[in-house]
Scaffold this motif. Sequence first.
Motif, PDB file in Angstrom:
ATOM      1  N   THR A  99       0.772  -1.303   0.087  1.00 14.68           N
ATOM      2  CA  THR A  99       0.001  -0.136   0.198  1.00 14.68           C
ATOM      3  C   THR A  99       0.817   1.443   0.023  1.00 14.68           C
ATOM      4  O   THR A  99       0.618   2.314  -0.606  1.00 14.68           O
ATOM      5  CB  THR A  99      -0.873  -0.049   1.385  1.00 14.68           C
ATOM      6  OG1 THR A  99      -1.680  -1.256   1.167  1.00 14.68           O
ATOM      7  CG2 THR A  99      -1.948   1.050   1.062  1.00 14.68           C
ATOM      8  N   ARG A 100       1.958   1.048   0.833  1.00 14.91           N
ATOM      9  CA  ARG A 100       2.878   2.266   0.865  1.00 14.91           C
ATOM     10  C   ARG A 100       3.595   2.684  -0.445  1.00 14.91           C
ATOM     11  O   ARG A 100       3.567   3.597  -0.934  1.00 14.91           O
ATOM     12  CB  ARG A 100       3.699   2.033   2.000  1.00 14.91           C
ATOM     13  CG  ARG A 100       4.757   3.388   2.142  1.00 14.91           C
ATOM     14  CD  ARG A 100       5.921   3.265   3.354  1.00 14.91           C
ATOM     15  NE  ARG A 100       5.250   2.537   4.372  1.00 14.91           N
ATOM     16  CZ  ARG A 100       6.049   1.477   4.809  1.00 14.91           C
ATOM     17  NH1 ARG A 100       6.958   0.941   4.349  1.00 14.91           N
ATOM     18  NH2 ARG A 100       5.421   0.625   5.997  1.00 14.91           N
ATOM     19  N   THR A 101       3.944   1.654  -0.999  1.00 15.04           N
ATOM     20  CA  THR A 101       4.768   1.527  -2.331  1.00 15.04           C
ATOM     21  C   THR A 101       3.771   2.113  -3.340  1.00 15.04           C
ATOM     22  O   THR A 101       3.958   3.140  -4.126  1.00 15.04           O
ATOM     23  CB  THR A 101       5.155   0.357  -2.802  1.00 15.04           C
ATOM     24  OG1 THR A 101       5.951  -0.250  -1.812  1.00 15.04           O
ATOM     25  CG2 THR A 101       5.766   0.379  -4.083  1.00 15.04           C
ATOM     26  N   ALA A 102       2.379   1.611  -3.718  1.00 14.37           N
ATOM     27  CA  ALA A 102       1.339   2.222  -4.313  1.00 14.37           C
ATOM     28  C   ALA A 102       1.099   3.499  -4.078  1.00 14.37           C
ATOM     29  O   ALA A 102       1.001   4.398  -5.349  1.00 14.37           O
ATOM     30  CB  ALA A 102       0.011   1.376  -4.363  1.00 14.37           C
ATOM     31  N   ARG A 103       0.804   3.860  -2.883  1.00 15.78           N
ATOM     32  CA  ARG A 103       0.732   5.323  -2.561  1.00 15.78           C
ATOM     33  C   ARG A 103       1.991   6.368  -3.234  1.00 15.78           C
ATOM     34  O   ARG A 103       1.618   7.490  -3.839  1.00 15.78           O
ATOM     35  CB  ARG A 103       0.645   5.700  -1.000  1.00 15.78           C
ATOM     36  CG  ARG A 103      -0.216   6.955  -0.660  1.00 15.78           C
ATOM     37  CD  ARG A 103      -0.433   7.018   0.936  1.00 15.78           C
ATOM     38  NE  ARG A 103      -1.221   5.833   1.388  1.00 15.78           N
ATOM     39  CZ  ARG A 103      -0.845   5.141   2.606  1.00 15.78           C
ATOM     40  NH1 ARG A 103       0.325   5.347   3.146  1.00 15.78           N
ATOM     41  NH2 ARG A 103      -1.748   4.286   2.667  1.00 15.78           N
ATOM     42  N   ASN A 104       3.152   5.855  -2.875  1.00 10.41           N
ATOM     43  CA  ASN A 104       4.244   6.678  -3.197  1.00 10.41           C
ATOM     44  C   ASN A 104       4.246   6.495  -4.965  1.00 10.41           C
ATOM     45  O   ASN A 104       4.712   7.763  -5.558  1.00 10.41           O
ATOM     46  CB  ASN A 104       5.621   5.991  -2.930  1.00 10.41           C
ATOM     47  CG  ASN A 104       5.915   6.194  -1.411  1.00 10.41           C
ATOM     48  OD1 ASN A 104       5.121   7.243  -0.776  1.00 10.41           O
ATOM     49  ND2 ASN A 104       6.411   5.413  -0.584  1.00 10.41           N
ATOM     50  N   VAL A 105       3.726   5.712  -5.552  1.00 11.92           N
ATOM     51  CA  VAL A 105       3.884   5.956  -7.062  1.00 11.92           C
ATOM     52  C   VAL A 105       2.704   6.845  -7.528  1.00 11.92           C
ATOM     53  O   VAL A 105       3.100   7.574  -8.460  1.00 11.92           O
ATOM     54  CB  VAL A 105       3.502   4.366  -7.633  1.00 11.92           C
ATOM     55  CG1 VAL A 105       3.096   4.605  -9.024  1.00 11.92           C
ATOM     56  CG2 VAL A 105       4.770   3.309  -7.352  1.00 11.92           C
ATOM     57  N   VAL A 106       1.750   6.737  -6.850  1.00 10.36           N
ATOM     58  CA  VAL A 106       0.617   7.714  -7.202  1.00 10.36           C
ATOM     59  C   VAL A 106       1.038   9.222  -6.967  1.00 10.36           C
ATOM     60  O   VAL A 106       1.016  10.036  -7.836  1.00 10.36           O
ATOM     61  CB  VAL A 106      -0.732   7.478  -6.404  1.00 10.36           C
ATOM     62  CG1 VAL A 106      -1.470   8.773  -6.752  1.00 10.36           C
ATOM     63  CG2 VAL A 106      -1.099   6.247  -7.181  1.00 10.36           C
ATOM     64  N   LYS A 107       1.853   9.396  -5.907  1.00 16.18           N
ATOM     65  CA  LYS A 107       2.230  10.518  -5.243  1.00 16.18           C
ATOM     66  C   LYS A 107       3.238  11.126  -6.321  1.00 16.18           C
ATOM     67  O   LYS A 107       3.494  12.262  -7.026  1.00 16.18           O
ATOM     68  CB  LYS A 107       2.992  10.485  -4.012  1.00 16.18           C
ATOM     69  CG  LYS A 107       3.186  11.914  -3.447  1.00 16.18           C
ATOM     70  CD  LYS A 107       3.773  11.751  -1.766  1.00 16.18           C
ATOM     71  CE  LYS A 107       3.134  10.886  -1.016  1.00 16.18           C
ATOM     72  NZ  LYS A 107       3.974  10.647   0.310  1.00 16.18           N
TER      73      LYS A 107
END
Length: 126
Positions: A99-107
């Motif tokens: 989830t953290r990785t996905a959030r960072n990608v979107v950011k």
Amino acid sequence: MAKGKSKRSAAVDRAADAVGHALGSVAGTIDSLQAQHPHPVEEAREALAAGQEKLSAVASNTGARGATMIKKAKAVARRTKKAARQARAKSTPALVRVTRTARNVVKRARKAVSRGRKTVVRRLKR
């Protein structure tokens, strides 16, 4: 003294001739430019309008690409979260990492798009 006056007269005549020649040359250049460009202000406006149209097209294209990139990143994040939820029973910490990785990608994608838009705006201001 008569000779001195004639020298002065000749010098004045030569100076007047040189000035007249220079003024005639300038007048000829002005006439030539007016013949080539009868409406320079309108020509400049047309060129400016064409440039602005091109820049606005580039800006809208960049915005559309950025929006598409964000949508795709969000879709990948959703799929990743879904897969992580399905694997929750196996390991909960993996869900947090994914989830953290996905959030960072979107950011990152959002930042890239905003930077691109700012760059286009700065280019339009020039």
